[in-house]
Design a protein around this motif. Structure first.
Motif, PDB file in Angstrom:
ATOM      1  N   ALA A  59       0.845  -1.162  -0.080  1.00 56.73           N
ATOM      2  CA  ALA A  59       0.191   0.000  -0.033  1.00 56.73           C
ATOM      3  C   ALA A  59       1.068   0.996   0.027  1.00 56.73           C
ATOM      4  N   SER A  60       2.086   1.236   0.867  1.00 57.50           N
ATOM      5  CA  SER A  60       2.962   2.510   0.972  1.00 57.50           C
ATOM      6  C   SER A  60       3.420   2.699  -0.375  1.00 57.50           C
ATOM      7  N   LEU A  63       0.551   4.880  -2.227  1.00 57.41           N
ATOM      8  CA  LEU A  63      -0.009   6.066  -1.614  1.00 57.41           C
ATOM      9  C   LEU A  63       0.628   7.333  -1.775  1.00 57.41           C
ATOM     10  N   HIS A  64       1.669   7.454  -2.032  1.00 55.80           N
ATOM     11  CA  HIS A  64       2.662   8.850  -2.294  1.00 55.80           C
ATOM     12  C   HIS A  64       2.264   9.460  -3.602  1.00 55.80           C
ATOM     13  N   LYS A  73      -7.769   7.776   2.119  1.00 62.45           N
ATOM     14  CA  LYS A  73      -6.517   7.298   2.341  1.00 62.45           C
ATOM     15  C   LYS A  73      -6.818   5.607   2.854  1.00 62.45           C
ATOM     16  N   GLU A  77      -5.989   2.037   1.132  1.00 59.49           N
ATOM     17  CA  GLU A  77      -5.320   1.181   1.784  1.00 59.49           C
ATOM     18  C   GLU A  77      -5.958  -0.143   1.850  1.00 59.49           C
ATOM     19  N   GLY A 221      -6.666   4.379  -7.454  1.00 59.38           N
ATOM     20  CA  GLY A 221      -6.018   5.829  -6.730  1.00 59.38           C
ATOM     21  C   GLY A 221      -6.637   6.869  -7.679  1.00 59.38           C
TER      22      GLY A 221
END
Length: 350
Positions: A59-60, A63-64, A73, A77, A221
């Motif tokens: 997930a990380s 995310l950015h 968010k 996730e 996203g």
């Protein structure tokens, strides 16, 4: 055994099929729904107990790439976790869900639950459009592959509207599919512009199930990140001369009624939305112009001033044409106007 057409033994006077047979079915349905939820929870618990580090790490990675508030968010996730669980093959060539099914093969409470778990191994999350609604059943169309799925939402209080976008995953359950855990939804107005954005992302790519599974984090996203701006709304175009003619006829009638300028802009926006979503084949522009006046009157005026008969005479059409065209507009636009109710009220006062 009681025949379905025999009097119900409860003494209600109704046939058994119209009375307690339904209650029995409802009771069984609740048991099955409880087992359905338990199976989903067991899958999630298995994944988080054994692979939480991998899920968070995946997930990380994505995310950015997006600007998301906390609610989005959290939703993103969870969607990525589902994507990893169901589609990402690990070192031994199996997904987390396939591992779960294999390790619990002899532990399921009943054969039907085992069948659910096995059938779910092929599921994957995607972006869906609500293409049809019939009673409790929704027809959800995969935005990318156009594959259609019948879905029943269990214990859902609010209803979805046609053409809304839903990001999530559906799994087989009895005669339809159900949501796996949760979904993230975008309204009809947002959906129009999100679809344009997705088309830009896809470009000339050949889109199939494999493409969706490989690119789901970016696709999801993009849907979650989108924020509707006033500029987006103002710049919605009409598509052809007939649609433009409808707008001209409406504006003339609106001027005669001294509608506020900003309010006319809102109706222009709604008409553009309708055209983009439905691409109507317009044979008589007056039908739509009259229906737009009637729609405006029904939804935004404190007192209903217009009648279908009066509008029919004004536009030289039949009252039935006003009625049928109004219903078409209302089906698509009514769910959207709530998003702009305050703005419209202000526009009517200027």
């Amino acid at each position: 055994m009681i025949g379905r057409n025999e009097p119900c033994p409860c003494g209600s006077g109704k046939k058994f099929k119209k009375c307690c047979e339904k209650k029995q079915s409802t009771g069984l349905d609740k048991v099955l729904e409880s087992e359905l939820v338990s199976l989903q929870i067991d899958m999630m618990r298995y994944a988080y107990d054994k692979f939480s580090g991998e899920l968070e790490s995946e997930a990380s990675k994505y995310l950015h790439n997006f600007q998301l508030d906390q609610e989005k968010k959290d939703a993103f996730e969870e969607l990525i976790h589902l994507w990893v669980m169901f589609t990402v093959k690990r070192e031994h060539g199996r997904t987390i869900v396939e591992d779960f099914v294999q390790s619990n093969e002899n532990k399921f409470s009943r054969p039907q639950v085992k069948e659910w778990a096995q059938s779910w191994q092929k599921a994957y999350p995607s972006v869906y459009k609500v293409s049809n609604i019939r009673g409790e059943l929704y027809t959800m169309e995969d935005y990318f592959t156009a594959e259609k799925t019948r879905v029943k939402f269990i214990d859902r209080e609010d209803e979805l509207s046609k053409n809304e976008l839903v990001v999530g995953m559906f799994v087989p359950f009895q005669e339809a599919h159900v949501v796996f855990m949760s979904t993230f939804e975008r309204g009809t107005l947002e959906a129009i512009l999100i679809e344009e954005h997705l088309q830009k992302i896809i470009g000339e790519e050949s889109v199939n199930a494999e493409y969706v599974q490989s690119n789901f984090p970016i696709l999801a996203g993009s849907v979650l990140e989108f924020e509707l701006s006033e500029k987006d709304v103002q710049e919605l175009p009409v598509q052809d001369e007939a649609q433009e003619k409808v707008l001209e006829l409406f504006m003339k009638a609106a001027d005669d009624r001294e509608y506020p300028e900003r309010f006319k802009q809102f109706v222009h926006m709604l008409w553009s939305m309708y055209c983009m979503k439905e691409s109507p084949a317009i044979r008589n522009e007056a039908n739509y112009a009259a229906a737009l006046i009637y729609f405006s009157d029904m939804h935004f005026m404190e007192e209903q001033m217009e009648t279908q008969k009066g509008l029919a005479e004004e536009f030289t059409i039949s009252p039935g044409s006003v009625s049928s065209t109004y219903r078409k507009l209302d089906e698509v636009l009514q769910p959207v106007i709530q998003s702009f109710q305050q703005d419209i009220e202000e526009a009517l006062q200027t």
